[in-house]
Enzyme design. Sequence first.
Site, PDB file in Angstrom:
ATOM      1  N   LYS A  24       0.806  -1.227   0.000  1.00  0.00           N
ATOM      2  CA  LYS A  24       0.000   0.000   0.000  1.00  0.00           C
ATOM      3  C   LYS A  24       0.837   1.274   0.000  1.00  0.00           C
ATOM      4  O   LYS A  24       0.383   2.313  -0.490  1.00  0.00           O
ATOM      5  CB  LYS A  24      -0.960   0.005   1.183  1.00  0.00           C
ATOM      6  CG  LYS A  24      -2.056  -1.049   1.081  1.00  0.00           C
ATOM      7  CD  LYS A  24      -3.037  -0.958   2.231  1.00  0.00           C
ATOM      8  CE  LYS A  24      -4.112  -2.023   2.101  1.00  0.00           C
ATOM      9  NZ  LYS A  24      -5.159  -1.885   3.121  1.00  0.00           N
ATOM     10  N   ASP A  51      -9.809   2.668   2.141  1.00  0.00           N
ATOM     11  CA  ASP A  51      -9.785   2.167   3.518  1.00  0.00           C
ATOM     12  C   ASP A  51     -10.247   3.278   4.464  1.00  0.00           C
ATOM     13  O   ASP A  51     -10.974   3.030   5.425  1.00  0.00           O
ATOM     14  CB  ASP A  51      -8.367   1.734   3.917  1.00  0.00           C
ATOM     15  CG  ASP A  51      -7.977   0.387   3.350  1.00  0.00           C
ATOM     16  OD1 ASP A  51      -8.866  -0.448   3.104  1.00  0.00           O
ATOM     17  OD2 ASP A  51      -6.768   0.164   3.154  1.00  0.00           O
TER      18      ASP A  51
END
Length: 296
Positions: free
Chosen positions: A81, A117
């Site tokens: 990420k 997220d």
Amino acid sequence: MSPAARPIAPADRRFLTGLIGAPIAHSASPAMHERAAEALGAHCHYQLIEVAGAGREDLRLLLDGVRRLGFAGVNVTFPYKEAVISLLDDLSPGARAVGAVNTVVVRDGRLIGHNTDTTGFARAIAGLVRDPAQSRVAVIGAGGVGKAIAFALAEIGVSDIRIFDTDAAKATQLAGQIENRASAKVAGSVEEAMRGVTGVVNGSPVGMLPNRGTPVPEALLHGDLWVADAVYTPLWTPLLNAAKERGAEVMTGRELAIYQAADAFELFTGLKPSAIEMGNAFDAVMAKRYAKVNAA
């Protein structure tokens, strides 16, 4: 509807998407994205791209393939990420602030990084954080997921956030990133992070299969806490089981998984998906998985 009976979606409603990370064989994302598309009369093929130990050049080649092979975009998960950021053409303001990307959208041959997220967790946690201004929350883990969780908590108005990571430098960096949004303190231990909090979120991989550890010792859990875990494999982690036994209000990784997927789907396709349909797909994957475990 069986595949043979399903009408063929027009070309502008067919999408190729996927997920880059490792390990990801357990992911419920293909089922969620493909179900969401079907409910909208569209078609989505969601490809798992599992690559362990990828270096910068490996990731660059992967993303170049995404750019060239007709993908609408890909999700990115552990452990990439943060590693993908420097390989992208641009970042959304949210992803730039967080310093982590879980969604890469292809637009006119350019790769744009987003972080669903953060938006997904903000939606998921709203039911637990009933009085943000009076909430004191411990965040365990300051990697990609932990960063997104801390930003989401600050976004919904949580005034006091304590951050612990086994890598103290990561925790310090994250506290600095959100200090103008909320009071953020670096904790030297889980015990320190948990002192006097109203809630705790596990944003670390601890508890994700095959790991059966817990990021918070059971002795620190009690009935006046709420406890959330971003891990959803298993859905009921050792942390959540222990918290429930102690009388704490708990939230599994289900809601985060669903809402981050819904936000990513909309970015990929421009279509607003049904969170209910995605939730049904998620639940079906989990039921099938646990049936196999119980039969073993």
